[in-house]
Scaffold this motif. Sequence first.
Motif, PDB file in Angstrom:
ATOM      1  N   ARG A  34      -2.570 -10.151   3.234  1.00  0.00           N
ATOM      2  CA  ARG A  34      -3.320 -10.806   4.300  1.00  0.00           C
ATOM      3  C   ARG A  34      -3.815 -12.171   3.863  1.00  0.00           C
ATOM      4  NH1 ARG A  34      -7.949  -7.196   5.483  1.00  0.00           N
ATOM      5  NH2 ARG A  34      -8.732  -9.183   6.170  1.00  0.00           N
ATOM      6  N   ASP A  72      -6.165 -15.166   9.411  1.00  0.00           N
ATOM      7  CA  ASP A  72      -7.481 -15.403  10.006  1.00  0.00           C
ATOM      8  C   ASP A  72      -8.125 -14.063  10.352  1.00  0.00           C
ATOM      9  OD1 ASP A  72      -9.646 -16.799  11.009  1.00  0.00           O
ATOM     10  OD2 ASP A  72      -8.746 -17.040  12.996  1.00  0.00           O
ATOM     11  N   ASP A  73      -8.479 -13.299   9.310  1.00  0.00           N
ATOM     12  CA  ASP A  73      -9.064 -11.976   9.492  1.00  0.00           C
ATOM     13  C   ASP A  73     -10.043 -11.740   8.355  1.00  0.00           C
ATOM     14  OD1 ASP A  73      -9.721  -9.298   9.732  1.00  0.00           O
ATOM     15  OD2 ASP A  73      -7.657  -8.595   9.848  1.00  0.00           O
ATOM     16  N   ASP A  74     -11.316 -11.760   8.666  1.00  0.00           N
ATOM     17  CA  ASP A  74     -12.347 -11.566   7.649  1.00  0.00           C
ATOM     18  C   ASP A  74     -12.972 -10.178   7.704  1.00  0.00           C
ATOM     19  OD1 ASP A  74     -12.039 -14.124   6.599  1.00  0.00           O
ATOM     20  OD2 ASP A  74     -13.414 -14.996   8.058  1.00  0.00           O
ATOM     21  N   SER A  75     -12.295  -9.218   8.341  1.00  0.00           N
ATOM     22  CA  SER A  75     -12.861  -7.879   8.454  1.00  0.00           C
ATOM     23  C   SER A  75     -12.919  -7.201   7.087  1.00  0.00           C
ATOM     24  CB  SER A  75     -12.053  -7.041   9.443  1.00  0.00           C
ATOM     25  OG  SER A  75     -10.708  -6.991   9.055  1.00  0.00           O
ATOM     26  N   SER A  76     -13.867  -6.289   6.950  1.00  0.00           N
ATOM     27  CA  SER A  76     -14.059  -5.576   5.686  1.00  0.00           C
ATOM     28  C   SER A  76     -13.012  -4.494   5.506  1.00  0.00           C
ATOM     29  CB  SER A  76     -15.443  -4.923   5.669  1.00  0.00           C
ATOM     30  OG  SER A  76     -16.428  -5.916   5.735  1.00  0.00           O
ATOM     31  N   SER A 135     -11.350  -0.866   4.991  1.00  0.00           N
ATOM     32  CA  SER A 135     -11.726   0.421   5.582  1.00  0.00           C
ATOM     33  C   SER A 135     -11.028   1.587   4.895  1.00  0.00           C
ATOM     34  CB  SER A 135     -11.418   0.425   7.083  1.00  0.00           C
ATOM     35  OG  SER A 135     -10.038   0.212   7.291  1.00  0.00           O
ATOM     36  N   ARG A 174      -3.446  -1.320   7.037  1.00  0.00           N
ATOM     37  CA  ARG A 174      -3.492  -1.568   8.483  1.00  0.00           C
ATOM     38  C   ARG A 174      -2.078  -1.647   9.032  1.00  0.00           C
ATOM     39  NH1 ARG A 174      -8.514  -5.768   8.596  1.00  0.00           N
ATOM     40  NH2 ARG A 174      -9.767  -4.475   7.246  1.00  0.00           N
ATOM     41  N   GLU A 225      -5.217  -4.144   2.945  1.00  0.00           N
ATOM     42  CA  GLU A 225      -6.562  -4.366   3.466  1.00  0.00           C
ATOM     43  C   GLU A 225      -7.172  -5.654   2.942  1.00  0.00           C
ATOM     44  OE1 GLU A 225      -8.620  -0.474   2.584  1.00  0.00           O
ATOM     45  OE2 GLU A 225      -9.343  -1.173   4.529  1.00  0.00           O
ATOM     46  N   ARG A 226      -6.939  -5.934   1.689  1.00  0.00           N
ATOM     47  CA  ARG A 226      -7.523  -7.133   1.101  1.00  0.00           C
ATOM     48  C   ARG A 226      -6.526  -8.274   1.186  1.00  0.00           C
ATOM     49  NH1 ARG A 226      -9.785  -2.952  -2.262  1.00  0.00           N
ATOM     50  NH2 ARG A 226     -12.032  -2.999  -1.994  1.00  0.00           N
ATOM     51  N   LYS A 227      -6.933  -9.423   0.728  1.00  0.00           N
ATOM     52  CA  LYS A 227      -6.133 -10.630   0.892  1.00  0.00           C
ATOM     53  C   LYS A 227      -4.840 -10.631   0.095  1.00  0.00           C
ATOM     54  CE  LYS A 227      -9.033 -12.602   3.642  1.00  0.00           C
ATOM     55  NZ  LYS A 227      -8.746 -12.803   5.028  1.00  0.00           N
TER      56      LYS A 227
END
Length: 111
Positions: free
Chosen positions: A61, A65-69, A71, A75, A93-95
């Motif tokens: 990621r 443009d996704d700063d969600s935490s 989970s 995804r 999930e992380r960058k």
Amino acid sequence: MPVNILYCEGVAKSPDVRVISAIVPPGCVVRPIGSKQGFAQRILGGKDVRTGSTIAGLRDRDFDDDDSSPSAHPRNWYITDGGTQVPLGWYWERKEIENYGSCVLSGLNYQ
């Protein structure tokens, strides 16, 4: 349906390929695809050419443009093709994979 070919970003022997290869179930081959530019199209092309295989992609990621935490699970990654959602695989999930201390995937199945 289990995945037999999993495309990922990076090149042969990159951290992405080495880590993902170590955690996927037996029978799943990890193939590096280079950069994420054109990644979706390469997965779709692979699905067209290799009709006897189940192909998916696992994408970073970074620069999205996704700063969600996080989970605690990958995804789902879809594109819309002709008005229909087509599953391509998953996003980390992380960058980037380098942000993971340890990873566990319990089978790679479409859900």
